[in-house]
Design a protein around this motif. Structure first.
Motif, PDB file in Angstrom:
ATOM      1  N   SER A   1     -42.811  21.547 -14.625  1.00  0.00           N
ATOM      2  CA  SER A   1     -42.405  22.943 -14.797  1.00  0.00           C
ATOM      3  C   SER A   1     -41.613  23.141 -16.082  1.00  0.00           C
ATOM      4  N   ALA A   2     -40.824  22.149 -16.477  1.00  0.00           N
ATOM      5  CA  ALA A   2     -40.065  22.264 -17.728  1.00  0.00           C
ATOM      6  C   ALA A   2     -41.011  22.419 -18.907  1.00  0.00           C
ATOM      7  N   VAL A   3     -42.172  21.745 -18.858  1.00  0.00           N
ATOM      8  CA  VAL A   3     -43.170  21.871 -19.921  1.00  0.00           C
ATOM      9  C   VAL A   3     -43.933  23.188 -19.791  1.00  0.00           C
ATOM     10  N   VAL A   4     -44.395  23.510 -18.573  1.00  0.00           N
ATOM     11  CA  VAL A   4     -45.162  24.738 -18.350  1.00  0.00           C
ATOM     12  C   VAL A   4     -44.345  25.964 -18.744  1.00  0.00           C
ATOM     13  N   LEU A   5     -43.060  25.963 -18.419  1.00  0.00           N
ATOM     14  CA  LEU A   5     -42.181  27.101 -18.719  1.00  0.00           C
ATOM     15  C   LEU A   5     -41.615  27.049 -20.138  1.00  0.00           C
ATOM     16  N   LYS A   6     -42.074  26.056 -20.909  1.00  0.00           N
ATOM     17  CA  LYS A   6     -41.712  25.911 -22.319  1.00  0.00           C
ATOM     18  C   LYS A   6     -40.213  25.664 -22.527  1.00  0.00           C
ATOM     19  N   GLU A   7     -39.609  24.987 -21.560  1.00  0.00           N
ATOM     20  CA  GLU A   7     -38.227  24.551 -21.722  1.00  0.00           C
ATOM     21  C   GLU A   7     -38.158  23.316 -22.621  1.00  0.00           C
ATOM     22  N   THR A   8     -39.253  22.572 -22.660  1.00  0.00           N
ATOM     23  CA  THR A   8     -39.348  21.383 -23.509  1.00  0.00           C
ATOM     24  C   THR A   8     -40.824  21.131 -23.777  1.00  0.00           C
ATOM     25  N   SER A   9     -41.124  20.032 -24.479  1.00  0.00           N
ATOM     26  CA  SER A   9     -42.515  19.718 -24.808  1.00  0.00           C
ATOM     27  C   SER A   9     -42.825  18.278 -24.411  1.00  0.00           C
ATOM     28  N   ILE A  10     -44.115  17.976 -24.279  1.00  0.00           N
ATOM     29  CA  ILE A  10     -44.514  16.618 -23.933  1.00  0.00           C
ATOM     30  C   ILE A  10     -44.075  15.640 -25.024  1.00  0.00           C
ATOM     31  N   SER A  11     -44.194  16.044 -26.285  1.00  0.00           N
ATOM     32  CA  SER A  11     -43.788  15.146 -27.375  1.00  0.00           C
ATOM     33  C   SER A  11     -42.295  14.844 -27.315  1.00  0.00           C
ATOM     34  N   THR A  12     -41.493  15.845 -26.987  1.00  0.00           N
ATOM     35  CA  THR A  12     -40.052  15.623 -26.851  1.00  0.00           C
ATOM     36  C   THR A  12     -39.757  14.657 -25.715  1.00  0.00           C
ATOM     37  N   LEU A  13     -40.469  14.819 -24.604  1.00  0.00           N
ATOM     38  CA  LEU A  13     -40.253  13.947 -23.457  1.00  0.00           C
ATOM     39  C   LEU A  13     -40.708  12.520 -23.763  1.00  0.00           C
TER      40      LEU A  13
ATOM     41  N   ASP B   1     -49.730  17.791 -16.074  1.00  0.00           N
ATOM     42  CA  ASP B   1     -50.753  18.715 -16.549  1.00  0.00           C
ATOM     43  C   ASP B   1     -50.064  19.990 -17.032  1.00  0.00           C
ATOM     44  N   PRO B   2     -49.997  20.203 -18.360  1.00  0.00           N
ATOM     45  CA  PRO B   2     -49.274  21.371 -18.877  1.00  0.00           C
ATOM     46  C   PRO B   2     -49.956  22.699 -18.568  1.00  0.00           C
ATOM     47  N   GLN B   3     -51.198  22.662 -18.013  1.00  0.00           N
ATOM     48  CA  GLN B   3     -51.908  23.889 -17.663  1.00  0.00           C
ATOM     49  C   GLN B   3     -51.673  24.310 -16.216  1.00  0.00           C
ATOM     50  N   SER B   4     -50.858  23.562 -15.485  1.00  0.00           N
ATOM     51  CA  SER B   4     -50.600  23.899 -14.089  1.00  0.00           C
ATOM     52  C   SER B   4     -50.051  25.317 -13.976  1.00  0.00           C
ATOM     53  N   MET B   5     -50.500  26.035 -12.950  1.00  0.00           N
ATOM     54  CA  MET B   5     -50.098  27.430 -12.776  1.00  0.00           C
ATOM     55  C   MET B   5     -48.958  27.619 -11.780  1.00  0.00           C
ATOM     56  N   SER B   6     -48.672  26.582 -10.979  1.00  0.00           N
ATOM     57  CA  SER B   6     -47.642  26.759  -9.958  1.00  0.00           C
ATOM     58  C   SER B   6     -47.237  25.415  -9.381  1.00  0.00           C
ATOM     59  N   ILE B   7     -46.129  25.402  -8.657  1.00  0.00           N
ATOM     60  CA  ILE B   7     -45.673  24.187  -8.016  1.00  0.00           C
ATOM     61  C   ILE B   7     -46.665  23.714  -6.966  1.00  0.00           C
TER      62      ILE B   7
END
Length: 279
Positions: A141-153, A173-179
């Motif tokens: 969710s942190a990635v999906v909600l753009k709180e951070t990025s995969i590269s940063t992680l 999966d950064p394309q996930s739509m929900s929990i």
């Protein structure tokens, strides 16, 4: 009188709010509040003494905020994740907090941490403290909600200490739509199924999940399926799936989150039925 949640600007109130509505005097002074201004705020009732003469709070502050201040703690881990709107399967029954001293605090799960608590610190705590699926939901969710990025992680989860974090990233999966999509995908893959998310179906839109390239799954979250327009759209999508010859299960979010074994049983039975019918 300015109270907790007031929009009236006052430097003392502003600092207290930023510190969680309650704080030690030394923390207020370190944040730039003068002794004179603090004394005036107390005298005028805009700030109250919260205990032992060195703890201060906004009137109406949550008792937990005062409890944290008296133990020099701040909310941490899943407690912070939930407050920030990240995806948590359930709110923690016991508050998670961070303290520099590392001692136990009554009624809290303690994480030892010095200095400001950033998002990466919170994600690391969730990975260490929670189950794999709980950690995945928060990190994804942190990635999906753009709180951070995969590269940063990826940069943060290096070395031996980052092994658990890297395992979570491999499932992300950064394309996930929900929990519920994230959690359903996790349990299905753990059960050994091939799973694809947000599969395009001509005339229908995107199917939430496709299992083994055969079985569709539509995930029903109450917030998105509780009005007449949403009901009509669900009927349309279901009809298109029948026309396209895609057998599809509809599964509620509550079942995915809290009874995944039932979902897995339905998927297994549906696949067996389909394969038997195909000869």
């Amino acid at each position: 009188m300015a109270t907790f949640g007031s929009t009236t600007f006052d430097p003392t109130l502003s600092v207290l709010q930023s510190l969680g509505a309650a704080a030690r005097r030394m923390d207020l002074l370190a944040a730039g509040v003068s002794r004179r201004r603090l004394a005036a705020a107390v005298a005028e009732g805009r700030v109250v003494l919260a205990g032992h003469g060195v703890y201060y709070a906004l009137p109406g502050a949550d008792p937990m905020a005062i409890h944290l201040a008296t133990h020099q703690g701040v909310k941490a881990c899943f407690s912070v994740a939930a407050a920030r709107g990240l995806w948590c399967i359930r709110d923690p029954e016991t508050p998670h907090i961070a303290v520099a001293h590392g001692r136990s605090v009554p009624g809290c799960v303690v994480h030892r941490h010095k200095g400001p608590l950033g998002l990466l610190d919170v994600l690391r705590q969730c990975i260490r403290c929670g189950t794999e699926v709980e950690a995945l939901a928060v990190v994804e969710s942190a990635v999906v909600l753009k709180e951070t990025s995969i590269s940063t992680l990826r940069a943060a989860f290096t070395g031996l200490g980052g092994a658990a974090g890297r395992r979570i990233l491999d499932m992300l999966d950064p394309q996930s739509m929900s929990i519920i999509e994230t959690v359903a995908r996790y349990h299905l893959r753990r059960a050994g199924y091939s799973v694809h998310s947000q599969v395009a179906v001509r005339g229908m839109g995107h199917l939430d999940l496709m299992v083994e390239g055969i079985l569709g799954i539509e995930l029903d979250g109450e917030a998105y399926h509780n009005n007449a327009k949403a009901f009509e759209e669900d009927l349309r999508r279901g009809n298109v799936l029948v026309i396209r010859g895609i057998p599809t299960l509809r599964i509620t979010g509550a079942m995915v989150l809290f009874h995944p074994e039932v979902m897995l049983g339905w998927v297994r039975a549906a696949l067996e039925t389909y394969r038997s019918a195909q000869g």
